[in-house]
Structures are given as C-alpha cells and as structure tokens.
Design a protein around this motif. Structure first.
Motif, PDB file in Angstrom:
ATOM      1  N   ALA A   1      26.595  26.862 -24.327  1.00 24.07           N
ATOM      2  CA  ALA A   1      25.432  26.602 -23.477  1.00 24.07           C
ATOM      3  C   ALA A   1      25.379  27.580 -22.310  1.00 24.07           C
ATOM      4  O   ALA A   1      24.307  28.111 -21.980  1.00 24.07           O
ATOM      5  N   VAL A   2      26.517  27.832 -21.684  1.00 17.87           N
ATOM      6  CA  VAL A   2      26.563  28.788 -20.569  1.00 17.87           C
ATOM      7  C   VAL A   2      26.183  30.185 -21.073  1.00 17.87           C
ATOM      8  O   VAL A   2      25.410  30.899 -20.428  1.00 17.87           O
ATOM      9  N   ALA A   3      26.696  30.560 -22.236  1.00 17.86           N
ATOM     10  CA  ALA A   3      26.384  31.873 -22.808  1.00 17.86           C
ATOM     11  C   ALA A   3      24.885  32.018 -23.053  1.00 17.86           C
ATOM     12  O   ALA A   3      24.286  33.048 -22.722  1.00 17.86           O
ATOM     13  N   ARG A   4      24.271  30.986 -23.610  1.00 21.69           N
ATOM     14  CA  ARG A   4      22.822  31.037 -23.888  1.00 21.69           C
ATOM     15  C   ARG A   4      22.028  31.147 -22.591  1.00 21.69           C
ATOM     16  O   ARG A   4      21.064  31.906 -22.507  1.00 21.69           O
ATOM     17  N   ARG A   5      22.419  30.370 -21.592  1.00 19.04           N
ATOM     18  CA  ARG A   5      21.675  30.391 -20.329  1.00 19.04           C
ATOM     19  C   ARG A   5      21.798  31.734 -19.627  1.00 19.04           C
ATOM     20  O   ARG A   5      20.808  32.255 -19.109  1.00 19.04           O
ATOM     21  N   LEU A   6      22.997  32.286 -19.608  1.00 18.89           N
ATOM     22  CA  LEU A   6      23.169  33.600 -18.973  1.00 18.89           C
ATOM     23  C   LEU A   6      22.404  34.677 -19.726  1.00 18.89           C
ATOM     24  O   LEU A   6      21.763  35.531 -19.120  1.00 18.89           O
ATOM     25  N   SER A   7      22.458  34.625 -21.035  1.00 23.75           N
ATOM     26  CA  SER A   7      21.754  35.627 -21.846  1.00 23.75           C
ATOM     27  C   SER A   7      20.242  35.545 -21.648  1.00 23.75           C
ATOM     28  O   SER A   7      19.546  36.557 -21.725  1.00 23.75           O
ATOM     29  N   ALA A   8      19.756  34.349 -21.387  1.00 24.07           N
ATOM     30  CA  ALA A   8      18.311  34.150 -21.231  1.00 24.07           C
ATOM     31  C   ALA A   8      17.777  34.687 -19.905  1.00 24.07           C
ATOM     32  O   ALA A   8      16.576  34.943 -19.794  1.00 24.07           O
ATOM     33  N   ILE A   9      18.647  34.882 -18.914  1.00 21.66           N
ATOM     34  CA  ILE A   9      18.145  35.274 -17.598  1.00 21.66           C
ATOM     35  C   ILE A   9      18.411  36.737 -17.242  1.00 21.66           C
ATOM     36  O   ILE A   9      18.040  37.168 -16.160  1.00 21.66           O
ATOM     37  N   VAL A  10      19.035  37.479 -18.131  1.00 19.79           N
ATOM     38  CA  VAL A  10      19.295  38.891 -17.851  1.00 19.79           C
ATOM     39  C   VAL A  10      18.303  39.758 -18.618  1.00 19.79           C
ATOM     40  O   VAL A  10      17.648  39.308 -19.550  1.00 19.79           O
ATOM     41  N   ARG A  11      18.218  41.016 -18.211  1.00 24.53           N
ATOM     42  CA  ARG A  11      17.347  41.970 -18.903  1.00 24.53           C
ATOM     43  C   ARG A  11      17.938  42.312 -20.272  1.00 24.53           C
ATOM     44  O   ARG A  11      19.156  42.219 -20.462  1.00 24.53           O
ATOM     45  N   PRO A  12      17.110  42.730 -21.201  1.00 27.09           N
ATOM     46  CA  PRO A  12      17.622  43.115 -22.523  1.00 27.09           C
ATOM     47  C   PRO A  12      18.644  44.253 -22.459  1.00 27.09           C
ATOM     48  O   PRO A  12      19.498  44.366 -23.337  1.00 27.09           O
ATOM     49  N   THR A  13      18.572  45.074 -21.423  1.00 31.96           N
ATOM     50  CA  THR A  13      19.501  46.195 -21.298  1.00 31.96           C
ATOM     51  C   THR A  13      20.833  45.790 -20.662  1.00 31.96           C
ATOM     52  O   THR A  13      21.765  46.583 -20.637  1.00 31.96           O
ATOM     53  N   ASP A  14      20.916  44.555 -20.147  1.00 34.79           N
ATOM     54  CA  ASP A  14      22.153  44.084 -19.521  1.00 34.79           C
ATOM     55  C   ASP A  14      23.110  43.539 -20.578  1.00 34.79           C
ATOM     56  O   ASP A  14      22.698  43.211 -21.690  1.00 34.79           O
ATOM     57  N   THR A  15      24.370  43.445 -20.210  1.00 29.07           N
ATOM     58  CA  THR A  15      25.377  42.924 -21.123  1.00 29.07           C
ATOM     59  C   THR A  15      26.020  41.700 -20.506  1.00 29.07           C
ATOM     60  O   THR A  15      26.498  41.719 -19.380  1.00 29.07           O
ATOM     61  N   VAL A  16      26.018  40.608 -21.273  1.00 27.70           N
ATOM     62  CA  VAL A  16      26.749  39.411 -20.896  1.00 27.70           C
ATOM     63  C   VAL A  16      27.946  39.363 -21.836  1.00 27.70           C
ATOM     64  O   VAL A  16      27.801  39.466 -23.048  1.00 27.70           O
ATOM     65  N   ALA A  17      29.136  39.230 -21.261  1.00 34.04           N
ATOM     66  CA  ALA A  17      30.350  39.264 -22.075  1.00 34.04           C
ATOM     67  C   ALA A  17      31.222  38.056 -21.767  1.00 34.04           C
ATOM     68  O   ALA A  17      31.165  37.487 -20.678  1.00 34.04           O
ATOM     69  N   ARG A  18      32.021  37.688 -22.744  1.00 36.60           N
ATOM     70  CA  ARG A  18      33.019  36.638 -22.543  1.00 36.60           C
ATOM     71  C   ARG A  18      34.387  37.292 -22.612  1.00 36.60           C
ATOM     72  O   ARG A  18      34.770  37.861 -23.623  1.00 36.60           O
ATOM     73  N   LEU A  19      35.117  37.181 -21.520  1.00 35.66           N
ATOM     74  CA  LEU A  19      36.432  37.798 -21.441  1.00 35.66           C
ATOM     75  C   LEU A  19      37.554  36.793 -21.623  1.00 35.66           C
ATOM     76  O   LEU A  19      38.709  37.170 -21.681  1.00 35.66           O
ATOM     77  N   GLY A  20      37.223  35.531 -21.724  1.00 38.28           N
ATOM     78  CA  GLY A  20      38.230  34.484 -21.838  1.00 38.28           C
ATOM     79  C   GLY A  20      38.917  34.491 -23.181  1.00 38.28           C
ATOM     80  O   GLY A  20      38.603  35.277 -24.076  1.00 38.28           O
ATOM     81  N   GLY A  21      39.837  33.562 -23.310  1.00 35.75           N
ATOM     82  CA  GLY A  21      40.614  33.454 -24.546  1.00 35.75           C
ATOM     83  C   GLY A  21      39.838  32.760 -25.624  1.00 35.75           C
ATOM     84  O   GLY A  21      38.642  32.499 -25.500  1.00 35.75           O
ATOM     85  N   THR A  22      40.535  32.422 -26.693  1.00 35.20           N
ATOM     86  CA  THR A  22      39.896  31.731 -27.813  1.00 35.20           C
ATOM     87  C   THR A  22      39.687  30.281 -27.428  1.00 35.20           C
ATOM     88  O   THR A  22      40.305  29.751 -26.526  1.00 35.20           O
ATOM     89  N   SER A  23      38.825  29.616 -28.161  1.00 33.70           N
ATOM     90  CA  SER A  23      38.473  28.238 -27.836  1.00 33.70           C
ATOM     91  C   SER A  23      39.445  27.230 -28.426  1.00 33.70           C
ATOM     92  O   SER A  23      39.347  26.060 -28.179  1.00 33.70           O
ATOM     93  N   SER A  24      40.354  27.643 -29.264  1.00 34.39           N
ATOM     94  CA  SER A  24      41.249  26.680 -29.882  1.00 34.39           C
ATOM     95  C   SER A  24      42.551  26.529 -29.142  1.00 34.39           C
ATOM     96  O   SER A  24      42.877  27.220 -28.248  1.00 34.39           O
TER      97      SER A  24
END
Length: 155
Positions: A132-155
């Motif tokens: 959900a956080v990933a979708r929200r961040l991606s929705a508010i940035v420009r298409p030329t911007d990069t949203v990345a996840r640097l955290g570990g795995t979810s398991s």
C-alpha cells in the motif's frame, strides 16, 4: 539473399489474429557455379518464451519482488544517470532563477516500528502495508522519478 547468410536474425511474426511470435532465423543462399541463385535454406526457431523469460529475469534483477518498486541496484543506476546528466550541464549555463528545475534529490522514508507490525499482526499484514505504501508513493511522484525499496525481504 544472394550469396550471403543470415545468423541469429530475430524477427517478429504476426498472425492474422494479432498474436506475435519472436523467431530467430538462420539461412544460407544456394547458388550455382555461375552465381545464379537457386534458392535458400532457412531455419526458423521460435524464441518467444525464451525472450519472455529473459525479460522476467531482468525485471526480477532490478525490482523488489513484493512491491515491484526499484531495488537498490536500479536506484543506484538511476542516481548515477541523474548525476552524470548534471555533470554534462556547463557551469556557465547555470541560472539561479531555474535552479529548482535541475538537480537531484533523494528522500528516504523509514517506516518506524515496522518490525512490530510483522511481529504483532503477522507478515501478511506487513506485506500488505508495504504494498500500500509503495502504491501511494508511486502515485504521487512524476513518471521520471524513481521510488525504490531498500529494505529486506518480507519473510
């Protein structure tokens, strides 16, 4: 073909129904001793699935599997590209009036106490929250911007 050969030439074939197939073509012209073309031998190999697998592997290598966001490797590449682009602008062209229009910015967001969410509510809830956080961040940035996840795995 007039005496030449084809080696691993990729073409796209489209059927009447609109389906596309990628095909690797190898061929050799057949000529007689006078150089007159008699025909050709052509072999075609469907590489559609192989190309799809290569694209999936490339996607997996550069994106977080849970959120689909860029991973650390892709973020580093994009940052380097942005920095290289800035380095190409001559200092004499720098106009302070438009300084806000050129540059590189990095914003780091840390989800405080996220481990508690996983521990108390479970990993499925934690995964849903990250998505959900990933979708929200991606929705508010420009298409030329990069949203990345640097955290570990979810398991």
């Amino acid at each position: 073909m007039s005496g030449e050969e084809l080696r691993d030439v990729e073409i796209i074939l489209e059927s009447g129904s609109g389906n596309h197939r990628k095909v690797s073509v190898n061929g050799q012209a057949l000529v007689d001793e006078d150089g007159l073309m008699l025909g050709a031998v052509v072999a075609m190999h469907d590489v559609t699935e192989q190309k799809r697998n290569e694209e999936r592997l490339a996607e997996m290598a550069l994106h977080d599997p849970l959120t689909g966001l860029a991973n650390r490797t892709l973020l580093a590449q994009r940052l380097q590209e942005a920095i290289n682009g800035l380095a190409m602008v001559p200092p004499s062209n720098f106009d302070p009036a438009v300084a806000g229009q050129r540059g590189v910015a990095v914003y780091l967001l840390d989800l405080d106490e996220f481990k508690e969410i996983n521990d108390v509510l479970g990993h499925d809830v934690g995964d849903d929250m990250l998505i959900a956080v990933a979708r929200r961040l991606s929705a508010i940035v420009r298409p030329t911007d990069t949203v990345a996840r640097l955290g570990g795995t979810s398991s």
